[in-house]
Design an enzyme around this catalytic site. Structure first.
Site, PDB file in Angstrom:
ATOM      1  N   PHE A  51      81.023 -37.085  -0.361  1.00 41.70           N
ATOM      2  CA  PHE A  51      81.855 -38.154  -0.977  1.00 41.70           C
ATOM      3  C   PHE A  51      81.087 -39.561  -0.701  1.00 41.70           C
ATOM      4  O   PHE A  51      81.475 -40.563  -1.354  1.00 41.70           O
ATOM      5  CB  PHE A  51      83.298 -38.105  -0.456  1.00 41.70           C
ATOM      6  CG  PHE A  51      83.582 -38.951   0.885  1.00 41.70           C
ATOM      7  CD1 PHE A  51      83.578 -40.113   1.039  1.00 41.70           C
ATOM      8  CD2 PHE A  51      83.651 -37.724   2.087  1.00 41.70           C
ATOM      9  CE1 PHE A  51      83.587 -40.745   2.658  1.00 41.70           C
ATOM     10  CE2 PHE A  51      83.515 -38.309   3.353  1.00 41.70           C
ATOM     11  CZ  PHE A  51      83.636 -39.702   3.678  1.00 41.70           C
TER      12      PHE A  51
ATOM     13  N   LYS B 134      77.327 -30.654  -8.918  1.00 39.43           N
ATOM     14  CA  LYS B 134      78.757 -30.590  -8.491  1.00 39.43           C
ATOM     15  C   LYS B 134      78.922 -31.754  -7.427  1.00 39.43           C
ATOM     16  O   LYS B 134      78.412 -31.769  -6.374  1.00 39.43           O
ATOM     17  CB  LYS B 134      78.798 -29.389  -7.767  1.00 39.43           C
ATOM     18  CG  LYS B 134      80.199 -28.794  -7.898  1.00 39.43           C
ATOM     19  CD  LYS B 134      81.559 -29.461  -7.071  1.00 39.43           C
ATOM     20  CE  LYS B 134      81.208 -29.378  -5.790  1.00 39.43           C
ATOM     21  NZ  LYS B 134      82.403 -30.398  -5.088  1.00 39.43           N
TER      22      LYS B 134
ATOM     23  N   GLU C  60      84.575 -33.935  -5.360  1.00 39.42           N
ATOM     24  CA  GLU C  60      85.943 -34.053  -5.916  1.00 39.42           C
ATOM     25  C   GLU C  60      86.573 -35.287  -5.499  1.00 39.42           C
ATOM     26  O   GLU C  60      87.304 -35.734  -6.279  1.00 39.42           O
ATOM     27  CB  GLU C  60      86.479 -32.839  -5.444  1.00 39.42           C
ATOM     28  CG  GLU C  60      87.248 -32.552  -4.365  1.00 39.42           C
ATOM     29  CD  GLU C  60      86.075 -32.125  -2.994  1.00 39.42           C
ATOM     30  OE1 GLU C  60      84.804 -31.986  -3.533  1.00 39.42           O
ATOM     31  OE2 GLU C  60      86.407 -31.735  -2.090  1.00 39.42           O
ATOM     32  N   LYS C  61      86.110 -36.093  -4.530  1.00 37.60           N
ATOM     33  CA  LYS C  61      86.787 -37.299  -4.059  1.00 37.60           C
ATOM     34  C   LYS C  61      86.378 -38.347  -4.853  1.00 37.60           C
ATOM     35  O   LYS C  61      87.250 -39.475  -5.169  1.00 37.60           O
ATOM     36  CB  LYS C  61      86.572 -37.376  -2.575  1.00 37.60           C
ATOM     37  CG  LYS C  61      87.086 -36.346  -1.671  1.00 37.60           C
ATOM     38  CD  LYS C  61      87.222 -36.777  -0.251  1.00 37.60           C
ATOM     39  CE  LYS C  61      87.959 -35.728   0.530  1.00 37.60           C
ATOM     40  NZ  LYS C  61      86.926 -34.565   0.866  1.00 37.60           N
TER      41      LYS C  61
ATOM     42  N   SER D  80      78.948 -31.796   4.964  1.00 37.69           N
ATOM     43  CA  SER D  80      79.339 -31.342   6.549  1.00 37.69           C
ATOM     44  C   SER D  80      78.795 -30.148   7.031  1.00 37.69           C
ATOM     45  O   SER D  80      78.216 -29.289   6.178  1.00 37.69           O
ATOM     46  CB  SER D  80      80.739 -31.332   6.632  1.00 37.69           C
ATOM     47  OG  SER D  80      81.399 -30.067   5.924  1.00 37.69           O
TER      48      SER D  80
ATOM     49  N   CYS E  10      75.793 -41.028   6.872  1.00 36.66           N
ATOM     50  CA  CYS E  10      75.329 -40.020   7.748  1.00 36.66           C
ATOM     51  C   CYS E  10      74.226 -40.709   8.799  1.00 36.66           C
ATOM     52  O   CYS E  10      74.003 -40.118   9.535  1.00 36.66           O
ATOM     53  CB  CYS E  10      74.397 -39.018   7.032  1.00 36.66           C
ATOM     54  SG  CYS E  10      73.296 -39.613   5.962  1.00 36.66           S
TER      55      CYS E  10
ATOM     56  N   GLU F 148      81.633 -35.334  15.115  1.00 33.57           N
ATOM     57  CA  GLU F 148      81.050 -36.537  14.173  1.00 33.57           C
ATOM     58  C   GLU F 148      82.449 -37.417  13.769  1.00 33.57           C
ATOM     59  O   GLU F 148      83.214 -36.581  13.299  1.00 33.57           O
ATOM     60  CB  GLU F 148      80.230 -35.976  13.086  1.00 33.57           C
ATOM     61  CG  GLU F 148      79.993 -37.028  11.941  1.00 33.57           C
ATOM     62  CD  GLU F 148      79.196 -36.313  10.805  1.00 33.57           C
ATOM     63  OE1 GLU F 148      79.606 -35.339  10.202  1.00 33.57           O
ATOM     64  OE2 GLU F 148      78.304 -37.099  10.283  1.00 33.57           O
TER      65      GLU F 148
HETATM   66  P1  NAD Z   1      82.012 -31.920   2.925  1.00 28.93           P
HETATM   67  O1  NAD Z   1      81.119 -30.939   3.507  1.00 28.93           O
HETATM   68  O2  NAD Z   1      83.452 -31.814   3.083  1.00 28.93           O
HETATM   69  O3  NAD Z   1      81.601 -31.865   1.031  1.00 28.93           O
HETATM   70  C1  NAD Z   1      80.318 -31.793   0.456  1.00 28.93           C
HETATM   71  C2  NAD Z   1      80.628 -30.727  -0.604  1.00 28.93           C
HETATM   72  O4  NAD Z   1      80.812 -29.569  -0.219  1.00 28.93           O
HETATM   73  C3  NAD Z   1      81.870 -31.181  -1.559  1.00 28.93           C
HETATM   74  O5  NAD Z   1      81.325 -31.123  -2.901  1.00 28.93           O
HETATM   75  C4  NAD Z   1      82.334 -30.374  -1.416  1.00 28.93           C
HETATM   76  O6  NAD Z   1      83.450 -29.795  -2.633  1.00 28.93           O
HETATM   77  C5  NAD Z   1      81.953 -29.089  -0.811  1.00 28.93           C
HETATM   78  N1  NAD Z   1      82.700 -28.276   0.423  1.00 28.93           N
HETATM   79  C6  NAD Z   1      83.580 -28.872   1.250  1.00 28.93           C
HETATM   80  N2  NAD Z   1      83.984 -27.809   1.962  1.00 28.93           N
HETATM   81  C7  NAD Z   1      83.530 -26.403   1.523  1.00 28.93           C
HETATM   82  C8  NAD Z   1      83.656 -25.141   1.770  1.00 28.93           C
HETATM   83  N3  NAD Z   1      84.370 -24.907   2.840  1.00 28.93           N
HETATM   84  N4  NAD Z   1      82.973 -24.153   0.952  1.00 28.93           N
HETATM   85  C9  NAD Z   1      82.329 -24.627   0.025  1.00 28.93           C
HETATM   86  N5  NAD Z   1      81.934 -26.038  -0.582  1.00 28.93           N
HETATM   87  C10 NAD Z   1      82.696 -27.055   0.246  1.00 28.93           C
HETATM   88  O7  NAD Z   1      81.486 -33.484   3.339  1.00 28.93           O
HETATM   89  P2  NAD Z   1      81.999 -34.845   2.925  1.00 28.93           P
HETATM   90  O8  NAD Z   1      83.071 -34.905   3.614  1.00 28.93           O
HETATM   91  O9  NAD Z   1      82.261 -34.970   1.533  1.00 28.93           O
HETATM   92  O10 NAD Z   1      80.868 -35.653   3.313  1.00 28.93           O
HETATM   93  C11 NAD Z   1      80.521 -36.020   4.818  1.00 28.93           C
HETATM   94  C12 NAD Z   1      79.781 -35.335   5.548  1.00 28.93           C
HETATM   95  O11 NAD Z   1      78.158 -35.291   4.908  1.00 28.93           O
HETATM   96  C13 NAD Z   1      79.328 -35.911   6.926  1.00 28.93           C
HETATM   97  O12 NAD Z   1      79.309 -34.911   7.825  1.00 28.93           O
HETATM   98  C14 NAD Z   1      78.136 -36.617   6.859  1.00 28.93           C
HETATM   99  O13 NAD Z   1      77.338 -36.758   8.087  1.00 28.93           O
HETATM  100  C15 NAD Z   1      77.364 -35.779   5.712  1.00 28.93           C
HETATM  101  N6  NAD Z   1      76.230 -36.411   5.199  1.00 28.93           N
HETATM  102  C16 NAD Z   1      75.088 -36.084   5.396  1.00 28.93           C
HETATM  103  C17 NAD Z   1      73.925 -36.748   4.828  1.00 28.93           C
HETATM  104  C18 NAD Z   1      72.517 -36.322   5.272  1.00 28.93           C
HETATM  105  O14 NAD Z   1      71.434 -36.563   4.524  1.00 28.93           O
HETATM  106  N7  NAD Z   1      72.132 -35.766   6.429  1.00 28.93           N
HETATM  107  C19 NAD Z   1      74.177 -37.665   4.093  1.00 28.93           C
HETATM  108  C20 NAD Z   1      75.435 -38.087   3.577  1.00 28.93           C
HETATM  109  C21 NAD Z   1      76.563 -37.309   4.311  1.00 28.93           C
END
Ligand code: NAD
Length: 515
Positions: A167, A191, A194-195, A244, A299, A399
């Site tokens: 998101f 994909k 969703e937020k 994440s 991140c 985090e």
């Molecule tokens: P998230 O993992 O909750 O969601 C990311 C995506 O994964 C979404 O599209 C979501 O629908 C899907 N998803 C979530 N849980 C899932 C599951 N259990 N099974 C399958 N799909 C699932 O992450 P977020 O809250 O949207 O983003 C924040 C996180 O992203 C933080 O940890 C941040 O550090 C990380 N991030 C990392 C970078 C990088 O380049 N390293 C860049 C941006 C964000």
């Protein structure tokens, strides 16, 4: 039918007769999903429902994959120069619509408009880089590996690839993915989070306007089920993920078990080491900007500062500067930081701050009780600073992903380096110092994939790659840059023989060696 009315989704749905449904993009058509299940996209500053994102049905997902598979047949043979030209056009259209994209991001994600413009701009730079794909994708050639025989390698596209987004950067991260993938000749299933799916739809509209053929880029929506469908699908060859660790490691395991390539950028706990000789003003500005910018939801946020030789001379000044930041809705011109993404995120951050206090940290700035006039229902947290934090505390291990800066102390530079290196994450780390010797030692010994020297957020430009390491990355080919092109292509090696062949030499069954 192409449904472009979604472009108005910067208006909250309360001002519209029905909440807008975010469309799928399948085979070049923006179409409403048949699914009855949907998730509200909520403006985090107001709690108004901006739109509704459907849980794309399995049938629709299959249709998206099949249109991508179909489109690949001609797209892979479209000259790379023609593919590049679409990127040239796309970067022009993104510039044209940058304000509209930024407003959509602020409405759905909450960050300030200026920060949202940066979100778009850092993605735009990847599109610009993809304009040079012919050179980036060039193969290699060795003449005369044996008499009359030459060998050359070609970088070919993989086929249908997919991207799963977080998101926090609704424009930049989709733009890390699909422009590189499609300019290499692949077709793509995106994909979005969703937020905040709006920016992906706007970008896809621009990509279509720029001339991307139907089916080359498709968009589906949902959460765990659609992600699992992507991991399992036989026709998808590679998965790009950012988010994440929980989701990222699950996707890495599941998709690679099905033989796919996966690049998985995950969570972080980025440290800054501040040396006693650091330039005071520049360092304080950097810590405040990188700790609290985007409400800590980057991140590459600097969430942990290790002060070498004591915090005393820094703490008050740090608190003063953090206090001076203006917390407001991202659309307000004076906002330095906006809300966090959801009520749940706010509660989680509150809980982690409290756990720090209960385990002995000093709360020297508490942003939990903030009320923003006119936006009383927003998910706001003011800048918060926890001092005397130690490595065993939950607020250090987790985090936080909010506007919370954690301060630690180290007696020596070596101890500070050890603190950073013992942390499981390895996204980025910075040092603030005027000593070249210290900077060089830091660069050599620090275990993080992206290093800043007097620079707080070292997100590399697209001619390099985003190179997080340790628990912040799984896979072996990073995002964008040369590694990104390698991720989205596979090598074919061709050996050819062109010489006058004498007859009557007979077959030689021994292993061929060069002659
Ligand atoms: P998230 O993992 O909750 O969601 C990311 C995506 O994964 C979404 O599209 C979501 O629908 C899907 N998803 C979530 N849980 C899932 C599951 N259990 N099974 C399958 N799909 C699932 O992450 P977020 O809250 O949207 O983003 C924040 C996180 O992203 C933080 O940890 C941040 O550090 C990380 N991030 C990392 C970078 C990088 O380049 N390293 C860049 C941006 C964000």
């Amino acid at each position: 039918l192409r449904n472009t009315h979604f472009s108005t989704a910067t208006e909250p749905s309360s001002k519209q007769p029905n909440p807008l449904r975010v469309p799928n993009l399948i085979g070049g058509a923006f179409v409403d999903s048949q699914s009855l299940a949907s998730i509200d996209v909520i403006n985090p500053a107001t709690q108004e429902v901006v739109s509704q994102v459907p849980l794309t049905t399995n049938e629709e997902f299959k249709a998206a994959v099949s249109s991508a598979k179909q489109a690949f047949l001609s797209w892979r043979n479209t000259p790379v120069t023609a593919r590049q030209r679409i990127m040239f056009k796309l970067q022009e259209l993104i510039r044209r619509d940058i304000d509209k994209l930024a407003l959509n991001i602020t409405t759905e994600q909450g960050k300030t408009l200026k920060d949202a413009q940066g979100d778009v701009f850092r993605g735009l730079e990847v599109v610009e880089h993809a304009c040079g794909m012919a050179t980036l994708q060039m193969g290699e050639y060795v003449s005369n590996v044996s008499k009359g025989i030459d060998t050359y390698s070609i970088r070919e596209p993989l086929g249908v690839c997919a991207g799963i987004c977080p998101f926090n950067f609704p424009a930049m991260i989709p733009l890390w993915m699909f422009p590189v993938a499609v300019t290499c000749g692949n077709t793509f299933i995106l994909k979005p989070s969703e937020k905040d799916p709006g920016a992906s739809i706007l970008l896809a509209e621009l990509a279509m306007e720029a001339g991307l053929p139907n089916g080359v880029l498709n968009i589906v929506h949902g959460t765990n089920d659609i992600v699992n469908a992507i991991c399992d699908d036989e026709d998808i060859r590679a998965v790009s993920f950012v988010g994440s660790n929980t989701a990222g490691m699950h996707i890495y395991g599941r998709a690679s078990a099905k033989g796919k390539r996966v690049q998985s950028n995950m969570g972080a706990k980025n440290h800054a080491i501040v040396m006693p000789d650091a330039n005071e003003d520049a360092t304080l500005n950097a810590l405040v900007a990188a700790g609290f910018g985007a409400a800590g939801q980057r991140c590459m946020a600097l969430s942990t500062v290790v002060f070498v030789g004591g915090l005393k001379s820094w703490e008050n000044k740090l608190v003063e500067r953090a206090k001076a930041l203006k917390v407001n809705a991202g659309t307000e011109p004076d906002a330095d930081l906006g809300p966090v993404i959801s009520k749940q995120a706010k509660e989680r951050i509150h809980r982690l701050i409290q756990s720090g206090v209960e385990s002995g940290a000093r709360l020297v700035l508490d942003g939990r009780d903030i009320v923003v006039p006119g936006y009383e229902h927003g998910n706001f947290i003011g800048p918060t600073i926890l001092s005397d934090v130690t490595a065993n505390m939950e607020c250090y291990k987790e985090e936080i992903f909010g506007p919370v800066l954690i301060c630690m102390e180290a007696d020596s530079f070596e101890e500070a380096i050890n603190i950073v290196n013992r942390n499981k994450y390895g996204n980025g780390a910075s040092i603030f110092t005027t000593s070249g010797v210290a900077a060089r030692k830091f660069q050599t010994e620090i275990e993080a994939g992206q290093v800043g020297i007097n620079v707080p957020i070292p997100v590399p430009l697209p001619f390099f790659s985003f190179t997080g390491s340790k628990a912040s990355f799984a896979g072996d080919l990073n995002f964008y840059g040369k590694a990104g092109v390698n991720f989205f292509t596979q090598i074919k090696t061709v050996t050819q023989q062109w010489k006058d062949l004498p007859s009557g030499t007979g077959a030689n069954l021994a292993m061929p060696t060069s002659k």
